[in-house]
Design a protein around this motif. Structure first.
Motif, PDB file in Angstrom:
ATOM      1  N   ARG A 156       0.826  -1.218   0.000  1.00  6.66           N
ATOM      2  CA  ARG A 156       0.000   0.000   0.000  1.00  6.66           C
ATOM      3  C   ARG A 156       0.855   1.261   0.000  1.00  6.66           C
ATOM      4  NH1 ARG A 156      -4.741  -2.174   4.167  1.00  6.66           N
ATOM      5  NH2 ARG A 156      -5.788  -3.485   2.619  1.00  6.66           N
ATOM      6  N   PHE A 157       2.069   1.208   0.584  1.00  7.11           N
ATOM      7  CA  PHE A 157       3.001   2.332   0.457  1.00  7.11           C
ATOM      8  C   PHE A 157       3.311   2.585  -1.023  1.00  7.11           C
ATOM      9  CE2 PHE A 157       5.077   1.407   4.844  1.00  7.11           C
ATOM     10  CZ  PHE A 157       4.124   2.180   5.467  1.00  7.11           C
ATOM     11  N   LYS A 158       3.536   1.505  -1.750  1.00 13.79           N
ATOM     12  CA  LYS A 158       3.863   1.637  -3.171  1.00 13.79           C
ATOM     13  C   LYS A 158       2.697   2.237  -3.951  1.00 13.79           C
ATOM     14  CE  LYS A 158       7.066  -2.300  -3.349  1.00 13.79           C
ATOM     15  NZ  LYS A 158       7.292  -3.645  -3.937  1.00 13.79           N
ATOM     16  N   LYS A 159       1.480   1.867  -3.575  1.00  9.47           N
ATOM     17  CA  LYS A 159       0.312   2.422  -4.247  1.00  9.47           C
ATOM     18  C   LYS A 159       0.098   3.885  -3.850  1.00  9.47           C
ATOM     19  CE  LYS A 159      -2.166  -1.957  -4.774  1.00  9.47           C
ATOM     20  NZ  LYS A 159      -3.379  -2.728  -4.420  1.00  9.47           N
ATOM     21  N   MET A 160       0.413   4.193  -2.596  1.00  7.40           N
ATOM     22  CA  MET A 160       0.280   5.563  -2.112  1.00  7.40           C
ATOM     23  C   MET A 160       1.299   6.474  -2.788  1.00  7.40           C
ATOM     24  SD  MET A 160       0.523   6.854   1.865  1.00  7.40           S
ATOM     25  CE  MET A 160       2.307   6.615   1.993  1.00  7.40           C
ATOM     26  N   LEU A 161       2.483   5.922  -3.062  1.00  6.79           N
ATOM     27  CA  LEU A 161       3.567   6.692  -3.681  1.00  6.79           C
ATOM     28  C   LEU A 161       3.977   6.022  -4.992  1.00  6.79           C
ATOM     29  CD1 LEU A 161       5.771   7.247  -0.487  1.00  6.79           C
ATOM     30  CD2 LEU A 161       4.109   8.837  -1.480  1.00  6.79           C
ATOM     31  N   PRO A 162       3.132   6.073  -6.009  1.00  6.05           N
ATOM     32  CA  PRO A 162       3.444   5.379  -7.267  1.00  6.05           C
ATOM     33  C   PRO A 162       4.708   5.885  -7.944  1.00  6.05           C
ATOM     34  CG  PRO A 162       1.582   6.870  -7.558  1.00  6.05           C
ATOM     35  CD  PRO A 162       1.853   6.800  -6.085  1.00  6.05           C
ATOM     36  N   ASP A 163       5.116   7.114  -7.631  1.00  8.60           N
ATOM     37  CA  ASP A 163       6.341   7.663  -8.210  1.00  8.60           C
ATOM     38  C   ASP A 163       7.510   7.608  -7.224  1.00  8.60           C
ATOM     39  OD1 ASP A 163       5.057   8.356 -10.635  1.00  8.60           O
ATOM     40  OD2 ASP A 163       4.237  10.163  -9.686  1.00  8.60           O
ATOM     41  N   GLY A 164       7.327   6.871  -6.145  1.00  8.27           N
ATOM     42  CA  GLY A 164       8.390   6.738  -5.156  1.00  8.27           C
ATOM     43  C   GLY A 164       9.461   5.748  -5.596  1.00  8.27           C
ATOM     44  N   ASP A 165      10.588   5.771  -4.895  1.00 14.17           N
ATOM     45  CA  ASP A 165      11.704   4.878  -5.205  1.00 14.17           C
ATOM     46  C   ASP A 165      11.772   3.780  -4.139  1.00 14.17           C
ATOM     47  OD1 ASP A 165      14.000   3.593  -5.915  1.00 14.17           O
ATOM     48  OD2 ASP A 165      15.359   5.263  -5.459  1.00 14.17           O
ATOM     49  N   PHE A 166      11.298   2.592  -4.503  1.00 13.04           N
ATOM     50  CA  PHE A 166      11.329   1.445  -3.597  1.00 13.04           C
ATOM     51  C   PHE A 166      12.309   0.373  -4.081  1.00 13.04           C
ATOM     52  CE2 PHE A 166       7.266   3.474  -2.760  1.00 13.04           C
ATOM     53  CZ  PHE A 166       7.184   3.443  -1.377  1.00 13.04           C
ATOM     54  N   SER A 167      13.293   0.806  -4.845  1.00 14.30           N
ATOM     55  CA  SER A 167      14.260  -0.140  -5.415  1.00 14.30           C
ATOM     56  C   SER A 167      15.119  -0.809  -4.347  1.00 14.30           C
ATOM     57  CB  SER A 167      15.163   0.570  -6.430  1.00 14.30           C
ATOM     58  OG  SER A 167      15.877   1.634  -5.819  1.00 14.30           O
ATOM     59  N   PHE A 168      15.164  -0.255  -3.150  1.00 17.63           N
ATOM     60  CA  PHE A 168      15.962  -0.823  -2.064  1.00 17.63           C
ATOM     61  C   PHE A 168      15.346  -2.110  -1.511  1.00 17.63           C
ATOM     62  CE2 PHE A 168      12.804   1.946  -0.228  1.00 17.63           C
ATOM     63  CZ  PHE A 168      12.328   1.224   0.855  1.00 17.63           C
ATOM     64  N   LEU A 169      14.063  -2.344  -1.768  1.00 14.60           N
ATOM     65  CA  LEU A 169      13.390  -3.513  -1.211  1.00 14.60           C
ATOM     66  C   LEU A 169      13.953  -4.800  -1.808  1.00 14.60           C
ATOM     67  CD1 LEU A 169       9.695  -2.269  -1.178  1.00 14.60           C
ATOM     68  CD2 LEU A 169      11.110  -2.763   0.823  1.00 14.60           C
ATOM     69  N   LYS A 170      14.223  -5.759  -0.944  1.00 14.92           N
ATOM     70  CA  LYS A 170      14.768  -7.039  -1.371  1.00 14.92           C
ATOM     71  C   LYS A 170      13.737  -8.135  -1.123  1.00 14.92           C
ATOM     72  CE  LYS A 170      19.404  -5.555   0.130  1.00 14.92           C
ATOM     73  NZ  LYS A 170      18.962  -4.337   0.820  1.00 14.92           N
ATOM     74  N   VAL A 171      14.097  -9.355  -1.501  1.00 20.74           N
ATOM     75  CA  VAL A 171      13.224 -10.486  -1.200  1.00 20.74           C
ATOM     76  C   VAL A 171      13.278 -10.754   0.295  1.00 20.74           C
ATOM     77  CG1 VAL A 171      13.514 -11.518  -3.469  1.00 20.74           C
ATOM     78  CG2 VAL A 171      15.072 -12.166  -1.608  1.00 20.74           C
ATOM     79  N   SER A 172      12.416 -11.642   0.736  1.00 21.72           N
ATOM     80  CA  SER A 172      12.404 -12.075   2.130  1.00 21.72           C
ATOM     81  C   SER A 172      13.807 -12.482   2.579  1.00 21.72           C
ATOM     82  CB  SER A 172      11.441 -13.257   2.273  1.00 21.72           C
ATOM     83  OG  SER A 172      11.639 -13.954   3.480  1.00 21.72           O
ATOM     84  N   GLN A 173      14.155 -12.184   3.838  1.00 25.20           N
ATOM     85  CA  GLN A 173      15.468 -12.574   4.355  1.00 25.20           C
ATOM     86  C   GLN A 173      15.664 -14.085   4.272  1.00 25.20           C
ATOM     87  OE1 GLN A 173      16.052 -12.450   8.564  1.00 25.20           O
ATOM     88  NE2 GLN A 173      18.277 -12.350   8.433  1.00 25.20           N
ATOM     89  N   ILE A 174      14.583 -14.845   4.481  1.00 24.37           N
ATOM     90  CA  ILE A 174      14.634 -16.303   4.393  1.00 24.37           C
ATOM     91  C   ILE A 174      13.726 -16.759   3.257  1.00 24.37           C
ATOM     92  CG2 ILE A 174      14.130 -18.474   5.582  1.00 24.37           C
ATOM     93  CD1 ILE A 174      14.845 -17.077   8.201  1.00 24.37           C
ATOM     94  N   THR A 175      14.301 -17.491   2.321  1.00 26.39           N
ATOM     95  CA  THR A 175      13.539 -17.999   1.186  1.00 26.39           C
ATOM     96  C   THR A 175      13.781 -19.506   1.063  1.00 26.39           C
ATOM     97  OG1 THR A 175      15.377 -17.469  -0.313  1.00 26.39           O
ATOM     98  CG2 THR A 175      13.608 -15.831  -0.106  1.00 26.39           C
ATOM     99  N   THR A 176      12.975 -20.131   0.216  1.00 18.49           N
ATOM    100  CA  THR A 176      13.116 -21.568   0.006  1.00 18.49           C
ATOM    101  C   THR A 176      12.608 -21.940  -1.371  1.00 18.49           C
ATOM    102  OG1 THR A 176      12.589 -23.773   0.903  1.00 18.49           O
ATOM    103  CG2 THR A 176      10.857 -22.111   0.982  1.00 18.49           C
ATOM    104  N   HIS A 177      13.039 -23.095  -1.837  1.00 14.56           N
ATOM    105  CA  HIS A 177      12.404 -23.694  -3.011  1.00 14.56           C
ATOM    106  C   HIS A 177      12.543 -25.202  -2.891  1.00 14.56           C
ATOM    107  CE1 HIS A 177      16.462 -24.049  -4.922  1.00 14.56           C
ATOM    108  NE2 HIS A 177      15.896 -25.067  -5.554  1.00 14.56           N
ATOM    109  N   VAL A 178      11.628 -25.903  -3.557  1.00 15.06           N
ATOM    110  CA  VAL A 178      11.593 -27.367  -3.501  1.00 15.06           C
ATOM    111  C   VAL A 178      11.731 -27.916  -4.911  1.00 15.06           C
ATOM    112  CG1 VAL A 178      10.296 -29.398  -2.805  1.00 15.06           C
ATOM    113  CG2 VAL A 178      10.076 -27.279  -1.482  1.00 15.06           C
ATOM    114  N   LEU A 179      12.650 -28.870  -5.073  1.00 22.70           N
ATOM    115  CA  LEU A 179      12.790 -29.588  -6.333  1.00 22.70           C
ATOM    116  C   LEU A 179      12.509 -31.066  -6.084  1.00 22.70           C
ATOM    117  CD1 LEU A 179      13.613 -29.656  -9.344  1.00 22.70           C
ATOM    118  CD2 LEU A 179      15.950 -30.122  -8.576  1.00 22.70           C
ATOM    119  N   ASP A 180      11.561 -31.608  -6.834  1.00 16.37           N
ATOM    120  CA  ASP A 180      11.243 -33.031  -6.741  1.00 16.37           C
ATOM    121  C   ASP A 180      12.221 -33.776  -7.638  1.00 16.37           C
ATOM    122  OD1 ASP A 180      10.209 -35.590  -6.892  1.00 16.37           O
ATOM    123  OD2 ASP A 180       8.123 -34.932  -6.859  1.00 16.37           O
TER     124      ASP A 180
END
Length: 282
Positions: A156-180
């Motif tokens: 909602r911050f991004k929608k509130m500030l559509p011309d804002g700079d949110f390029s600093f945002l990264k993915v979750s600190q902890i991520t996962t993926h599963v391969l069968d």
């Protein structure tokens, strides 16, 4: 609108805009203590600090009341064509009915509606997550929902500030993926819990379901860093193999790992019906 324009709003209007992002009066009042903001990063970082460190259960529950029910039939048919919940809007009648039933059970059990950051999730994924989260304790759900709300606030911050700079945002600190590894394809629709050891027991603090690539990129809110500690991921491999009528020796896979700092931790799972392995990925 960019941040400069937002900073030029009157305090009353600015607070109203912020409140709409979260729905907590204490949170909005605390945020306004720092108005005007020096950067989008300060806005996001302050929102997380106040949400996690200064707000309490009453504030979180107040925030939850400002969401329509995901799964309420009337809301789905009349109000849920927005971007945040587009996946629900195209749900079949059967899925909507099941969502409504499960959401009612959830609210009766926990005392608040099911909160989920719905962006990018299909109705079927949300239904699966809702049914999985119904197995959690109310205290676990309170903290999971709190994290989901922070994800929603950032959107909602991004929608509130559509011309804002949110390029600093990264993915979750902890991520996962599963391969069968038995089929060579990603493990899709696998429920995964992230747990912390609290009060002499493992408690779920975040929960997600793998996407078509077998990944969960948003297990934690962006800019949310856990303290260095030992954590556990629980992969519901039993249900995954049940869907294909495959017998498995491992109905669940539990991976305990330690974090040492605030860097990114990727915890993948390579699994087949009779074996699995893991490693720290990148």
């Amino acid at each position: 609108m960019n941040l400069s324009a937002f900073n030029n709003l009157s305090t009353d209007v600015a607070r109203k805009e912020l409140f709409a992002c979260c729905g907590s009066n204490r949170w909005a009042d605390a945020m306004m203590q720092y108005f005007p903001f020096s950067s989008e990063k300060q806005l996001v970082d302050l929102s997380a600090k106040i949400w996690y460190d200064e707000c309490d259960e009453g504030d979180w529950r107040e925030s939850f009341t400002h969401h329509p029910k995901i799964g309420d039939v009337k809301s789905l048919t009349e109000k849920f064509a927005g971007k945040e919940q587009a996946g629900v809007a195209v749900a079949t009648e059967e899925t909507i009915t099941q969502l409504a039933k499960a959401n009612s059970e959830y609210e009766n059990k926990n005392g608040f509606i099911f909160i989920i950051c719905a962006t990018g999730k299909s109705a079927d994924e949300m239904l699966a997550l809702l049914n999985d989260r119904l197995q959690n304790t109310p205290d676990e759900e309170l903290h999971i929902a709190m994290g989901e709300q922070q994800k929603i606030s950032i959107i909602r911050f991004k929608k509130m500030l559509p011309d804002g700079d949110f390029s600093f945002l990264k993915v979750s600190q902890i991520t996962t993926h599963v391969l069968d590894t038995s089929t060579g394809i990603p493990g899709k629709d696998i429920s995964i819990k992230l747990q912390a050891f609290k009060d002499n027991t493992w408690q779920t603090i975040a929960q997600g379901i793998t996407n078509s690539d077998g990944r969960i990129p948003d297990l934690l809110p962006q800019e949310r860093n856990l303290k260095p500690d030992t954590y556990k991921m629980v992969f519901d491999t039993g249900n995954y193999y049940t869907k294909t009528n495959t017998k498995t020796f491992y109905p669940k896979v539990e991976i305990i790992f330690s974090t040492f700092d605030e860097t990114h931790y990727h915890v993948p799972l390579l699994v087949n019906p009779f074996g699995y392995s893991t490693y720290r990925g990148s």
